[in-house]
Design a protein around this motif. Structure first.
Motif, short mmCIF file in Angstrom:
data_model
loop_
_atom_site.label_atom_id
_atom_site.label_comp_id
_atom_site.label_asym_id
_atom_site.label_seq_id
_atom_site.Cartn_x
_atom_site.Cartn_y
_atom_site.Cartn_z
N SER A 73 0.81 -1.21 0.00
CA SER A 73 0.00 0.00 0.00
C SER A 73 0.84 1.26 0.00
O SER A 73 0.38 2.31 -0.44
CB SER A 73 -0.92 -0.01 1.23
OG SER A 73 -0.15 -0.07 2.42
N ALA A 74 2.10 1.20 0.48
CA ALA A 74 2.94 2.38 0.49
C ALA A 74 3.20 2.89 -0.92
O ALA A 74 3.30 4.10 -1.15
CB ALA A 74 4.26 2.09 1.21
N SER A 75 3.31 1.99 -1.90
CA SER A 75 3.49 2.42 -3.29
C SER A 75 2.24 3.11 -3.81
O SER A 75 2.34 4.06 -4.60
CB SER A 75 3.82 1.21 -4.16
OG SER A 75 5.03 0.60 -3.75
N VAL A 76 1.07 2.66 -3.38
CA VAL A 76 -0.16 3.33 -3.78
C VAL A 76 -0.24 4.72 -3.14
O VAL A 76 -0.74 5.67 -3.75
CB VAL A 76 -1.38 2.47 -3.40
CG1 VAL A 76 -2.67 3.11 -3.87
CG2 VAL A 76 -1.25 1.07 -4.01
N VAL A 77 0.26 4.86 -1.92
CA VAL A 77 0.32 6.17 -1.29
C VAL A 77 1.25 7.10 -2.08
O VAL A 77 0.95 8.28 -2.29
CB VAL A 77 0.80 6.04 0.17
CG1 VAL A 77 1.08 7.40 0.78
CG2 VAL A 77 -0.24 5.29 0.99
N GLN A 78 2.37 6.56 -2.55
CA GLN A 78 3.28 7.34 -3.39
C GLN A 78 2.57 7.78 -4.67
O GLN A 78 2.70 8.95 -5.09
CB GLN A 78 4.50 6.50 -3.73
CG GLN A 78 5.50 7.19 -4.64
CD GLN A 78 6.63 6.27 -5.07
OE1 GLN A 78 6.71 5.13 -4.60
NE2 GLN A 78 7.49 6.75 -5.93
N VAL A 123 8.40 16.20 -7.94
CA VAL A 123 7.19 15.44 -7.59
C VAL A 123 7.54 14.02 -7.17
O VAL A 123 6.98 13.47 -6.22
CB VAL A 123 6.21 15.45 -8.78
CG1 VAL A 123 5.03 14.52 -8.52
CG2 VAL A 123 5.71 16.86 -9.05
N ALA A 124 8.50 13.41 -7.87
CA ALA A 124 8.93 12.06 -7.52
C ALA A 124 9.60 12.02 -6.15
O ALA A 124 9.40 11.07 -5.37
CB ALA A 124 9.88 11.51 -8.58
N VAL A 125 10.39 13.05 -5.82
CA VAL A 125 11.02 13.11 -4.49
C VAL A 125 9.96 13.19 -3.40
O VAL A 125 10.03 12.47 -2.39
CB VAL A 125 11.98 14.32 -4.42
CG1 VAL A 125 12.38 14.60 -2.97
CG2 VAL A 125 13.21 14.06 -5.25
N ALA A 159 6.70 10.60 0.82
CA ALA A 159 5.39 10.17 1.32
C ALA A 159 5.38 8.66 1.58
O ALA A 159 4.82 8.19 2.58
CB ALA A 159 4.30 10.55 0.32
N LYS A 160 6.02 7.91 0.70
CA LYS A 160 6.15 6.48 0.94
C LYS A 160 7.01 6.21 2.17
O LYS A 160 6.80 5.25 2.91
CB LYS A 160 6.74 5.79 -0.28
CG LYS A 160 6.90 4.29 -0.12
CD LYS A 160 7.43 3.64 -1.38
CE LYS A 160 7.53 2.13 -1.20
NZ LYS A 160 7.96 1.44 -2.44
N GLY A 161 8.01 7.08 2.38
CA GLY A 161 8.90 6.93 3.53
C GLY A 161 8.24 7.15 4.86
O GLY A 161 8.85 6.86 5.91
N LEU A 162 7.01 7.66 4.89
CA LEU A 162 6.30 7.79 6.16
C LEU A 162 5.82 6.45 6.69
O LEU A 162 5.42 6.36 7.86
CB LEU A 162 5.11 8.74 5.99
CG LEU A 162 5.46 10.19 5.64
CD1 LEU A 162 4.19 11.00 5.46
CD2 LEU A 162 6.34 10.80 6.72
#
Length: 327
Positions: free
Chosen positions: A81-86, A251-253, A258-261
């Protein structure tokens, strides 16, 4: 095109649940056919850059944009799900930028192409979340999204993260300014009596734990400076494609952060390498912009000197001619 041809089969294999353990001489792969979290993040970053730069071309290619859109949406079939958040974070940022004046000035995508892009996003959302199958079950894509969010939010992974964050906050309070040093891990005790050392699975908590508030502040200052460089390049860069590249990297950073959260981005060598490359591209575009402006200033100064020298020669010539006439 090559990226889409590679990603789409893996996404389909992930949806079908097929994977194999490859045991070849010199090559061993476990669960080959799984579309993992790191892979989805990497291809998403590349596809995002392609989409944004393609939008700023003089003649955008519809086939490349369509394939880029498919690759960008491919994490919906992934395993985390973290990739979907990204993906959601980057999509919201692009929608905000697209509403601005600079996007309309730089891009050559017409209203029809923009409407088709928004329609594609809506179709994916409806197919994944709203449309049920005949047996009162959701489509495989919707099942994957539900498994990533609903099941993970109430599963052992979420409980472990909650416990890790609570322990990390306690340790951070003990040494708030300079932290515990690089490589500090958190001990997670399991029900069977064993323990495991893990990272904080949160980039903010992880930096505060290791480097304290001082290190966290320096990290935020560095990221803020790089993002400011990207925004200035997007607004003032003369080359539209370079400006789009800087915007896509920014935007990618933010998407990776966001995924790093909820994930240890800095401890995964693939993601941390991509993060460094994105920041390097932003800096390269900014340096090129300053170098170009400096070259323009030097050219203007040379032109002024040449004009001044020419006017001086003309004045001297007229003065000599006047003296000769007087003589």
């Amino acid at each position: 095109v090559a990226l889409a041809a590679t990603v789409v089969p893996f996404a389909l294999l992930q949806q079908s649940g097929l994977s194999w353990d490859v045991r070849w001489p010199g090559l061993e792969l476990e669960a080959f056919g799984t579309y993992g979290a790191d892979a989805s993040s990497l291809v998403m970053v590349i596809a995002l850059a392609v989409l944004v730069v393609e939008s700023c071309r003089e003649r955008p290619r519809a086939a490349v944009a369509a394939l880029g859109l498919v690759v960008v949406l491919s994490p919906l079939a992934g395993t985390q799900s973290a990739s979907v958040v990204q993906l959601a974070t980057m999509s919201v940022l692009l929608l905000l930028v697209r509403a601005g004046v600079v996007w309309r000035r730089r891009t050559t995508v017409g209203a029809r192409e923009g409407a088709l892009f928004n329609l594609a996003l809506c179709v994916v959302a409806v197919a994944a979340v709203v449309v049920p199958t005949a047996q009162d079950a959701r489509l495989p894509l919707a099942q994957n999204i539900e498994a990533n969010f609903a099941d993970e939010a109430s599963g052992p992974t979420a409980k472990a993260r909650t416990q890790i964050w609570a322990d990390a906050r306690k340790l951070t309070v003990e040494r708030p300014w300079l932290g515990w040093g690089l490589g500090k891990r958190i001990e997670l005790r399991q029900d069977i009596g064993q323990s495991q050392e893990l990272t904080a699975h949160n980039i903010v908590i992880d930096m505060a734990l290791q480097s304290g508030l001082v290190g966290l502040g320096l990290l935020l200052a560095a990221l803020g400076a790089s993002l400011a460089q990207a925004w200035r390049a997007w607004v003032t860069e003369a080359d539209d494609r370079l400006a789009a590249l800087a915007l896509a990297c920014a935007v990618a950073v933010i998407g990776l952060l966001a995924k790093g959260l909820a994930e240890s981005v800095l401890y995964k060598f693939r993601l941390s390498t991509v993060l460094g490359l994105l920041l390097g591209v932003i800096y390269a575009v900014a340096v090129r912009r300053h170098a170009t402006s400096a070259e323009d200033d030097v050219a203007d100064q040379r032109l002024v000197l040449r004009s001044t020298a020419g006017s001086v020669r003309s004045t001297m010539a007229r003065s000599v001619q006047s003296d000769q006439l007087s003589t």
